[in-house]
Design an enzyme around this catalytic site. Sequence first.
Site, PDB file in Angstrom:
ATOM      1  CB  THR A  60      51.249   9.016  89.277  1.00  0.00           C
ATOM      2  OG1 THR A  60      50.191   8.293  89.897  1.00  0.00           O
ATOM      3  CG2 THR A  60      50.669  10.253  88.621  1.00  0.00           C
ATOM      4  CB  ALA A 105      57.023  10.314  87.499  1.00  0.00           C
ATOM      5  CE  LYS A 106      57.364  11.697  94.637  1.00  0.00           C
ATOM      6  NZ  LYS A 106      58.711  11.981  95.193  1.00  0.00           N
ATOM      7  N   GLY A 107      55.737   7.156  92.518  1.00  0.00           N
ATOM      8  CA  GLY A 107      55.113   5.848  92.634  1.00  0.00           C
ATOM      9  C   GLY A 107      55.625   5.119  93.851  1.00  0.00           C
ATOM     10  CG  ASP A 146      60.183   9.497  97.541  1.00  0.00           C
ATOM     11  OD1 ASP A 146      59.739   9.589  98.694  1.00  0.00           O
ATOM     12  OD2 ASP A 146      59.991  10.370  96.664  1.00  0.00           O
TER      13      ASP A 146
END
Length: 415
Positions: A60, A105-107, A146
């Site tokens: 995202t 953002a992150k995923g 992460d």
Amino acid sequence: MRTSGLNWQGLLEQLELALPFTESDDQSLAYFKFPKRTVSLSLPLKLDTGQTRMFRGYRTVHSITRGPAMGGVRYKEGLSQHECEVLAAIMTLKNAVADLPLGGAKGGISVDPQTLSAGELERLTRRYTSELIDVIGAQTDVLAPDVGTDEQIMAWMLDTYNENLGNTLSRVVVGKPVPLGGSLGSKEARGRGAAIVTERVLAESGETLENSSVVIHGYGDAGRASADYLAARGARIVAVADAGGASYASAGLELDALHSHRQATGSVLGFATPLSAEEALGLNADVLILAFDHGTIYAGNAASIRAPLVIEASNRAVLPEAERYLKAQGIVIVPDLIASVGGVISNYLEWVQDASNLFWTEDEIFAALDRRVNTAVDEVMAFAQARGTPDLRTAAYATSLDKLHGASVLRGVYP
């Protein structure tokens, strides 16, 4: 350790509470509600047994209003698109409060990396990266480590990206090994930042770290860096907890020996008086640092918290319903936007170094990190005092919203 309860509604409710203290408006908040882009992936992996297993992956990009998106890639069983979208939004806020020219953002992949062999993990990582080739990039969406990922995984991502495109570009990924363009001090950055914030908040209330008792819940790179920094300044680290359990010593834990024990056994459990991770949360200490994952403190365990100061060193570690209870008990919560800001600052510094091909010493990195962390804390505290916000979270959200609103107004709306 409980990690449920992450949702848009809770985040938006807290943002709406911050809105009256800002120069923003409902239209800016409406923009914030919608991520710019989410990619959902089906990832086949050939296992070492020869069988093929399917995994779900996501990425995202929440916002590029202030610059390219940057955010972590997490490998975690049960990871969902919704979780990625909420965490990407939090990254947008965090990068803004740190005054970085970046969006959020992150995923990641719904997988427990501990269930895969090294070869399987590498193949899954390379497949995930290959599927994202058209949407990631140094000026569009930058990948970072992460939960469940580390510098080796970042190295595989970097190599896959460059092999696919025939490049030698390093700044599409941060949190890399130093020989591949990584930054010195990156593993310590988030924990160091949390410790600096802890010291600052204590000082504001007329207290010092000297002989303060500290519990650290989550003892990875961030937790250990916080412990080392605080202990060097006179704090007693009385308990640490990880996924395996906790160890407690009222006089303070010997950290070098604890680290050796954890390296040898895979857990802090068994080093000193054993406790469950939940029991560690309820210890009567001066400071509780949350460095595990979101949802550590929720409605079901909030009543057990005894520490008067809670440092949210991981995103959304205190859920809204728990925070309301803790505030009513007079417990101060330092929110993730400033307590964990050291991590995003470190990632930014690595990105800048890669762009210039000029790399700094660890002392220079820590000096820049410390300065930026302190500046962010100064700004939020000054905002809270000037605007009369009820707590630091409201002040941090309001500060971020104002910066995002200003950038949005300047950019306008493309017809």
